[in-house]
Design an enzyme around this catalytic site. Sequence first.
Site, short mmCIF file in Angstrom:
data_model
loop_
_atom_site.label_atom_id
_atom_site.label_comp_id
_atom_site.label_asym_id
_atom_site.label_seq_id
_atom_site.Cartn_x
_atom_site.Cartn_y
_atom_site.Cartn_z
N GLU A 110 -10.39 3.80 3.61
CA GLU A 110 -9.66 4.59 2.84
C GLU A 110 -10.00 4.32 1.43
O GLU A 110 -9.99 3.27 1.10
CB GLU A 110 -7.98 4.40 3.02
N HIS A 127 -3.77 13.90 1.01
CA HIS A 127 -3.93 13.00 2.10
C HIS A 127 -2.86 13.09 3.07
O HIS A 127 -3.03 13.07 4.27
CB HIS A 127 -4.36 11.47 1.58
N ARG A 162 -7.96 3.74 13.33
CA ARG A 162 -6.93 4.55 13.75
C ARG A 162 -6.30 4.88 14.97
O ARG A 162 -5.15 5.26 15.35
CB ARG A 162 -7.69 6.07 13.49
N GLU A 204 -9.95 12.31 7.70
CA GLU A 204 -9.94 13.46 7.49
C GLU A 204 -11.05 14.35 7.22
O GLU A 204 -11.33 15.58 7.37
CB GLU A 204 -9.31 13.45 5.97
N GLU A 210 -9.37 3.99 -2.12
CA GLU A 210 -7.94 3.78 -2.96
C GLU A 210 -8.34 3.13 -4.21
O GLU A 210 -9.40 2.63 -4.50
CB GLU A 210 -7.11 3.00 -2.10
N ASP A 215 -8.99 0.19 2.09
CA ASP A 215 -8.13 -0.16 3.08
C ASP A 215 -8.57 0.45 4.57
O ASP A 215 -8.44 1.25 5.20
CB ASP A 215 -6.83 0.52 2.81
N GLN A 253 -3.67 2.21 14.80
CA GLN A 253 -2.62 2.82 14.00
C GLN A 253 -1.83 3.78 14.69
O GLN A 253 -0.54 3.73 14.58
CB GLN A 253 -3.21 3.17 12.68
N LYS A 262 -4.18 -2.02 10.25
CA LYS A 262 -4.58 -2.14 8.74
C LYS A 262 -4.81 -3.61 8.39
O LYS A 262 -5.59 -3.75 7.36
CB LYS A 262 -3.44 -1.71 7.74
N THR A 265 -8.76 -5.96 3.80
CA THR A 265 -8.54 -4.96 2.92
C THR A 265 -9.77 -5.53 1.76
O THR A 265 -9.54 -6.60 1.16
CB THR A 265 -7.09 -5.00 2.25
N ASP A 275 0.77 -1.34 -0.15
CA ASP A 275 -0.07 -0.14 0.09
C ASP A 275 0.84 1.20 -0.02
O ASP A 275 1.70 1.39 0.84
CB ASP A 275 -1.06 -0.13 1.20
MN MN Z 1 -4.04 2.88 2.86
#
Ligand code: MN
Length: 400
Positions: free
Chosen positions: A193, A128, A231, A352, A195, A227, A234, A247, A251, A121
């Site tokens: 996420e 971002h 948080r 975000e 992606e 993804d 993480q 993570k 996925t 990834d």
């Molecule tokens: Mn990611």
Amino acid sequence: MTTARSTWVPGAAGSPYDVDNLPYGVFVHDDEPPRVGVRIGDQVVDLAPVAAGDMLEIGHVFEAPSLNPLLELGRPAWQSVRTWLTGLLTDEAERDLVEPHLVPVEEVTLRMPFEVADYVDFYCSLDHATNVGRIFRPDDEPLKPNWRHLPVGYHGRAGTVVVSGTAVRRPHGQRPESGGPPSFGPSRRLDIEAEVGFVVGAPTTIGTPVPVDGFADHVFGVTLLNDWSARDIQAWEYVPLGPFLGKSFATSVSGWVTPLDALAAARVDLPGQDPAPLPYLQVGPGAGLDLDIEVLLNGETVSRPPYASMYWSPAQMLAHLTVNGASLRTGDLFASGTVSGPERAQRGSFLELSWGGREPFGDGRTFLEDGDTVTLRATAPGTSGGRIALGEVTGTVLPA
Ligand code: MN
């Protein structure tokens, strides 16, 4: 590249799955074994019997329960199959051969389309990376000194890549607690996420880097990718070696893989790279991709991230991934990193969108709640002048 010919498949011409799209997947229909299909309109072409009926030499690859046998054939075969398919679906004379093997898409279940070899990834969106830097490290420069010199990435967990529709259980882990030791329990900051994933077909041997202009020889196609990210886990674990358990629990990828050739009209210039990257990372015009992504939470659109805003191109990701001589395997998957544009309504993660949980968005949301369903969709310019759709990726959060 461009075809003016129209398909005979009812309802397909002018749809987001017109003959200029033709994504591949692995489907199950009734009690039959899973095998390879291609989507046209609202139908799936069951390729194995069509290829057998047409005595296509490589037709056996469509009998497999994954795209890998097709992927490892390489670009000349991918192109000849696409040409063959386009002929079948546009030539009225082929209708009698193909039509008995069309299956309505609502009658099939899509399986994981390929066996994932290695999964990487990246972190290629300037907006971002800047947002996350500001949220996680408010007292530092948001971008680390390396960010504009290389596409930053990490190795993820191939074994937990799942197909769209698979439910995702809220993970347990260590959660930071202010002014004390961490606690253990379900993540309180589960996130997505948005992606784009790139699927490697043709492998390489160890010691042979893939230059930026070798991208299309090795990458078969594109998926949408979510993804899922915890948080809190993480933020506590990632220093100094990067993402790990925050993570690796899941996925999600779309069940349809869009071939690169279907995205020929979606190629755009990158927004610009300053400073110029090292020679092995330099690309010419048309290195970017114009994909309009949409993030839906329980059916409501919460963001529209523009892929054309990405700083690093997929060819640069692949060149960097292999520049040390690391080899590629059929089924390798690498993802772009969260796609976020400069506007608030273009951010590709709840981290975000809610600015670290401090600024609720939509109807007062911050992170994911149990029972939430997140869906990613995307469209791109097609080679016939309309827009094509990428396969959606969706998943529902189960309680811990
Ligand atoms: Mn990611």
